[in-house]
Write an enzyme that holds these catalytic residues in place. Sequence first.
Site, mmCIF file in Angstrom:
data_model
loop_
_atom_site.group_PDB
_atom_site.id
_atom_site.type_symbol
_atom_site.label_atom_id
_atom_site.label_comp_id
_atom_site.label_asym_id
_atom_site.label_seq_id
_atom_site.Cartn_x
_atom_site.Cartn_y
_atom_site.Cartn_z
ATOM 1 N N GLY A 1 0.828 -1.190 0.000
ATOM 2 C CA GLY A 1 0.000 0.000 0.000
ATOM 3 C C GLY A 1 0.869 1.249 0.000
ATOM 4 O O GLY A 1 2.047 1.212 0.372
ATOM 5 N N CYS A 2 0.281 2.372 -0.428
ATOM 6 C CA CYS A 2 1.067 3.601 -0.548
ATOM 7 C C CYS A 2 1.516 4.102 0.828
ATOM 8 O O CYS A 2 2.686 4.464 1.008
ATOM 9 C CB CYS A 2 0.278 4.661 -1.297
ATOM 10 S SG CYS A 2 -1.397 4.925 -0.695
ATOM 11 N N TYR A 3 0.614 4.123 1.797
ATOM 12 C CA TYR A 3 1.015 4.560 3.136
ATOM 13 C C TYR A 3 2.061 3.620 3.739
ATOM 14 O O TYR A 3 3.066 4.093 4.294
ATOM 15 C CB TYR A 3 -0.192 4.628 4.072
ATOM 16 C CG TYR A 3 -1.133 5.788 3.874
ATOM 17 C CD1 TYR A 3 -0.693 7.104 3.988
ATOM 18 C CD2 TYR A 3 -2.477 5.574 3.621
ATOM 19 C CE1 TYR A 3 -1.571 8.163 3.839
ATOM 20 C CE2 TYR A 3 -3.367 6.631 3.481
ATOM 21 C CZ TYR A 3 -2.912 7.925 3.592
ATOM 22 O OH TYR A 3 -3.784 8.973 3.465
#
Lengths: 342, 342, 342, 342
Positions: free
Chosen positions: B145-147
């Site tokens: 995921g980006c986070y």
Amino acid sequence: MVLRAAVAGASGYAGGEILRLLVGHPEVEIGALTGHSNAGQRLGALQPQLAPLAERVLEPTATEVLSGHDVVFLALPHGQSAAVAAELGEDVLVVDCGADFRLTDPADWQKFYGTPHAGSWPYGLPELPGARAALTGARRVAVPGCYPTAVSLALFPAYAAALAEPEAVIVAATGTSGAGKALKPHLLGSEVMGSMSPYGVGGTHRHTPEMIQNLSAVAGEPVSVSFTPTLAPMSRGILATCSARARPGLTAEALRAAYGKAYQDEPFVHLLPEGQWPSTAAVYGANSVLLQVAYDEAAGRIIVVAAVDNLTKGTAGGAVQSMNLALGLPEGMGLPTIGVAP
Amino acid sequence: MVLRAAVAGASGYAGGEILRLLVGHPEVEIGALTGHSNAGQRLGALQPQLAPLAERVLEPTATEVLSGHDVVFLALPHGQSAAVAAELGEDVLVVDCGADFRLTDPADWQKFYGTPHAGSWPYGLPELPGARAALTGARRVAVPGCYPTAVSLALFPAYAAALAEPEAVIVAATGTSGAGKALKPHLLGSEVMGSMSPYGVGGTHRHTPEMIQNLSAVAGEPVSVSFTPTLAPMSRGILATCSARARPGLTAEALRAAYGKAYQDEPFVHLLPEGQWPSTAAVYGANSVLLQVAYDEAAGRIIVVAAVDNLTKGTAGGAVQSMNLALGLPEGMGLPTIGVAP
Amino acid sequence: MVLRAAVAGASGYAGGEILRLLVGHPEVEIGALTGHSNAGQRLGALQPQLAPLAERVLEPTATEVLSGHDVVFLALPHGQSAAVAAELGEDVLVVDCGADFRLTDPADWQKFYGTPHAGSWPYGLPELPGARAALTGARRVAVPGCYPTAVSLALFPAYAAALAEPEAVIVAATGTSGAGKALKPHLLGSEVMGSMSPYGVGGTHRHTPEMIQNLSAVAGEPVSVSFTPTLAPMSRGILATCSARARPGLTAEALRAAYGKAYQDEPFVHLLPEGQWPSTAAVYGANSVLLQVAYDEAAGRIIVVAAVDNLTKGTAGGAVQSMNLALGLPEGMGLPTIGVAP
Amino acid sequence: MVLRAAVAGASGYAGGEILRLLVGHPEVEIGALTGHSNAGQRLGALQPQLAPLAERVLEPTATEVLSGHDVVFLALPHGQSAAVAAELGEDVLVVDCGADFRLTDPADWQKFYGTPHAGSWPYGLPELPGARAALTGARRVAVPGCYPTAVSLALFPAYAAALAEPEAVIVAATGTSGAGKALKPHLLGSEVMGSMSPYGVGGTHRHTPEMIQNLSAVAGEPVSVSFTPTLAPMSRGILATCSARARPGLTAEALRAAYGKAYQDEPFVHLLPEGQWPSTAAVYGANSVLLQVAYDEAAGRIIVVAAVDNLTKGTAGGAVQSMNLALGLPEGMGLPTIGVAP
């Protein structure tokens, strides 16, 4: 009774916002407007949004210009307020939007500002315990910093009710107007649009001791603050995300009850219904604070998010609210409570 | 050797970014592009920035369309990747940008997604300890995921060196593209411009268990994560402000040394010189991560701020980087390292 | 063959964009980088997005620094290029991103810049009739202004085909990077975000004579230009809305055919399918131009809207494209054609 | 006398802005608030900025709900106002923010909206010649479109004084709130931030006939309008750049005099001092219009640029201003004249 108000520093963002509010205040008449390098200029050239005052001309920030008013608002660079205030009579209400009189501990001032401490004045955040009484009838008011306004209102109920451990962690996003009109490369539109960046990381931001002062006073013990401000691609607004480890035994209900109780009678602070979170857009140009709280059991932390407009409740609105209290006017007179959104 | 790559979900933001990178990749030829409701449409009508591919037409996301490629990128809604991947041969490299195969603990998946767990694949964050080896030669990759990309890179060196207590506090700001092209009122331009707002507060965001998984693995003990994502008025970029209480005896030098060592040989992660802090603008469209660390002695906390582009290093760039490793190509092939700024 | 390129003015926005493109150019090696007030500084402190060049140090803009390169890009304030170029040998390719050598008529230069005219060089807009031939093998190139790039490409086909009356009306919106890094109050983020404003109204913008020069040359008669630039709340991009009264007998089909013919073989200029209009986002960071035309019969006018990135096709991309032509390299080498969007 | 006002369509942007103004109006009490799909919801969930009205609940848009008020504001989709208005008594003031009753020529309506023409009502742009008289005491008001407000005020003085040829060319930039809360892909924040794009090019925008109607009425002859609207990356504001060929013999002095005379007594329209140009930021949330004019002798054209807030003077402010006139209240009552800036 119409009061005459002067604004020193009328060419800056804080000064402009004070004037926006004063034009709409039924008991205030706008007197002298002063500037430093801009003295002699039309206000309309500097603050084109202030159409009704466009033909007013800035005067120098001098005692003879500022004297003779009922209220003087100071929107000056940090460190300049003390000298100006000293020249104004004790009967004049002086509302200082600078930092000079916010900190009570000279050592804090010295550490963060590096100059001699000027003293401290009644603190213009009426929602804090005891503040309203101190402001009533005051003739000197220190308006809080924009970040301390948001953070203190976000966290004090948790500390007042002894629900949180005394180590607060705060990450806040601010609009660029918080940095004023200073001509610095990182404040250029080309640099800030589409970009987020931190600054003053690691406890170096000057608003840190002010937050510690407020929260410690409420908690009755020293509260440490880890504060990271970030610059967001917007002109106005602060979103403060504040957290602290929960004291043992906390429940979500007790947390919510503490905030409900703290703000049930406050006209400008709104605890949102469960599930709704604040946005800075909703307080754009308003003297309002929107708050929400959560208890993250898995992480063991209380989270509070507060949204304020840094120029309104965070500066000029707080100043006018304090002025109203000091002068015995209705506290909310002349203060917008609706954000300009979308 | 030129490899044929298909992209399932080519009409979305992740799919579009994968295509931008693949067009510039010297060893890849672009094969089938698929969509769901957009099948049959010109790509140019949906992704006007992809001018060289404007006349390509989206096909349905079906096995017969995706088979026969060397690589298949899946940019599908969460929960749809497993069925598609099951139909593709074991010799095909499948790079999944969805969440389906990121979590190793079925209970985590069940709690946050509510459906049966599909399993876990090699994790496409090569900079994490052990990840590069697992990706080399892999035929299935789960892109982070980006986070979690930003947060894991920000904090793992502190945990790997046992410098931080196992309670991380993270506040991150994201551009709106992180939410995809979903037509939701709070994602309208009128709502997001000029506004910051939190969402998924209190540990409810689905990226939370992924961060816990990554940090706990490095720390060798469970790390709790308090994660507050916020939506910022920008299209791209994540600024993750991460902190944790310092273990006793920490010095600023030891902290900096740990990060210097962790990233000295990493081509995409840059520890900035002391005093310089990252901005999301500097990584706009790049596969780079900019990092800075500080030790706030007064608050007793380590602060790390990381900037990534959620669509590049946070999704599509990470996917292509992992593809390069899986296929034995130079890890950085086709990946821009310079941000498009200002 | 690898060519060594120097960039004078590497700390500015144009210089930074030239470097972004040159890092990705397979036949160019980056040589000296110079600055004026920033000489001696790390490039990483000034252009943090240029991560691979972060440790490079700016040298002064001096002949001894710039000599010995195959190509020298000048990204200097207007009026400074002539002196620098005069010191460089005739065998060195000098690509000037300033205005100094764009105008052929000394009277135009004198009127708009107020200094003696330095002369004119081959004009770096290869898509204009005759321009490509003049650029091939050239050793001096004048890169067009960003607005004239957009406007000339938007309107020249209409004038080349004698479809429009010789009175063009142009309103263009630009991102703030077009104004450079100058520290001016109206360029502060606080002022530009959420705001549109015009400037240089009434024919006073310095790009006006350049547009007139280009369009008149194609039309074979003097074309008047009413040009209103506006500043938009974005960092990059120009959207030029151009119109002119249609000559009698025009049909929508003839108009579209003229544009189709003009751009059918151009790699960087895309006439969009009917009904689709350009956006600046779609060319963000790309050397592309997106165009659409319409014939408003009721108003009797041709409307053409063009989108370019002012820093890429409008400056640095045009410069590299011209360099490629001058040096006999493939015209599109090293030039991105995909916008970074969303 | 306190008047009860209902707002139909209170969940939209126009409805929200009407409510913001009415809360501050000393002679108005807010009655029923209605919605369609949102009936039954708390207003605070839909319009979080309206903190003082957060607990109000939307009712259905029905005659029995709207009847019994002194004033009913209609902020409904185009085509729905006629049916609602027909059910309200002739003594009720109905202020329609939709398009239904703006156009006087049924053929115009039919061409641009495709449904039967409902008729025309007094036109709520008091600054136009004759409009104020028609609004005084009216019981039905058609509030102008946002673009026609800006454009008509920008150009009518030139046509009233016969200074301009009857062919106007207009390019206007609007904030996204002009498109309402409709969930369309091109209105997503990810698409609009950092981007400018045109729409409704070539005379197809529905506000075109309204501009033609207004300008032709003043000119006393048919005026053609070439109108190109563009979507700008901001929530609010219109910047209209309007031009027309000057009639022979025009001087800059005569032009300026005509505008000075037209607006010398208008409280909401400000002709700026020479050299100062308007910005949309300066009218953010205000009922003000800022204007500047220039005569470009070289191009032979008059240029007028006007800035308005599309939701305030362009919709809700114009509606309240017209209400004041219709009811015999001071025209400016309850209307902010200062923009919220920066």
